[in-house]
Design an enzyme around this catalytic site. Structure first.
Site: not given
Ligand code: UFG
Length: 336
Positions: A34, A127, A152, A156, A220, A297
């Site tokens: 690491d 992922s 990112y 992957k 969101f 996104g």
């Molecule tokens: N969310 C909120 N508020 C926040 C953070 C997240 O409402 O402050 C919502 C997001 O909109 C989403 C859900 O919580 O609907 C999950 O969001 P995360 O950011 O925790 O996770 P994601 O699904 O966006 O991310 C995951 C993986 C990433 C990957 C991504 C691809 O963690 O590694 O999916 O879309 F790249």
């Protein structure tokens, strides 16, 4: 018989450290490399407290191919589990070259070192991002992949392609695990997630808000085409995810093909509001939140079909979102 020595790149990170613990519990000898770019040496102490064993650790960047090769040789490694990579979606849009260099050059460096030292097995952290917004849910491993939303996500996809092409040479056997949404922490609260700066992901944002480190959680968007209007994801407890790696190590030693990909989730979709409500109910904590704009996104909904992992790896998730929010909160509470 192959050795029980497993090289874990990024073994002090969130998923890496939990995997190291489960490897030790299963009788393996993890050797960690690491570069501490998104982790802390204190994690080694946490691993030792949980397992009673301190794994060998090298402070090394995976781009240092020659040193990697030496480590692989000296430690008689049978399989590599490769976690070391950058993982912030937003940051990857700002710094695409850093992401391609670290994640793509990183895996090439690792594969070269493996080839030179005749190490054949690699388990790769992929992922569900490779699926984008699939038309049919749940997604199976045969669901078509689409163009990645972010650099990112593209790293992957590219890494999977590199691994696939290289596996065809017969030099390497590959298991690629497509994680859904990893969250939670070890139930001992001795290891967990340590986000750098403001968290992007939902669960650490929730725990930091509940702890008073953030003022308010913004959900969101609540106008998606889902039952409560908020996005749906498949949240997988990090300990279940770690156990999927242990099963993959057992599997890779036995399987005769050269390349296999698995979805690693629970098979169940949960909305953002359901996560928030479960967090409040399980932990008896009121969370300050409001509804905001959609995040650019974000896909609307995704969850996994995990039948392939169930049958071929003999693995299935045992923990649920109640465990995730409980363990994540216990971990948060004991942080400074
Ligand atoms: N969310 C909120 N508020 C926040 C953070 C997240 O409402 O402050 C919502 C997001 O909109 C989403 C859900 O919580 O609907 C999950 O969001 P995360 O950011 O925790 O996770 P994601 O699904 O966006 O991310 C995951 C993986 C990433 C990957 C991504 C691809 O963690 O590694 O999916 O879309 F790249």
């Amino acid at each position: 018989m192959s050795s029980k020595n497993i090289l874990v790149t990024g073994g002090l990170g969130f998923i890496g450290s939990h995997t190291v613990v489960e490897l030790i519990n299963a009788g393996y000898f993890p050797i960690i490399i690491d570069n501490l770019s998104n982790s802390d040496l204190k994690v080694l102490d946490g691993i030792e407290k949980i397992t009673g064993k301190k794994p060998v650790f090298y402070n090394l960047d995976i781009l240092q191919t020659d040193d990697l090769e030496k480590i692989l040789n000296v430690n008689n490694i049978s399989s590599v589990i490769h976690f070391a990579a950058y993982k912030a979606v937003g940051e990857s849009v700002e710094k695409p070259l850093d992401y391609y260099y670290n994640n793509v050059s990183g895996i090439i460096s690792l594969l070269k070192a493996m080839q030179n030292s005749n190490v054949k097995n690699i388990i790769f952290s992929s992922s569900c991002t490779v699926y984008g917004q699939a038309a049919d849910l749940p997604v199976t491993e045969r669901t078509p992949l689409i163009k990645a939303e972010s650099p990112y996500g593209n790293t992957k996809k590219i890494c999977e392609e590199i691994l696939y092409d290289f596996s065809k040479t017969g030099n390497v056997k590959v298991v690629s695990l497509r994680y859904f949404n990893p969250a939670g922490a070890h139930k001992s609260s001795l290891i967990g997630e340590l986000p750098l700066g403001i968290p992007n992901n939902l669960i650490p944002y929730i725990t930091q808000t509940a702890a008073g480190l953030r003022n308010i959680l913004t959900i969101f968007g609540n106008n998606y085409n889902t039952p409560d209007g908020t996005c749906i994801r498949d949240y997988i407890h990090v300990v279940d995810l770690a156990l999927a790696h242990v099963k993959s190590v057992e599997f890779i030693n036995k399987f005769t093909d050269n390349y296999e990909v698995f979805n690693i989730g629970t098979g169940k979709g949960t909305s953002v509001l359901e996560i928030v409500n479960t967090f409040e109910n399980i932990n008896f904590v009121k969370l300050n939140y409001s509804i905001g704009e959609r995040r650019k996104g974000d896909i609307e909904q995704i969850w996994a079909d995990c039948k392939k992992a169930n049958s071929l790896l003999g693995w299935e998730a045992k923990l649920d979102i109640s465990d995730i929010v409980k363990d994540a909160w216990n971990w948060q509470k004991q942080l400074d």
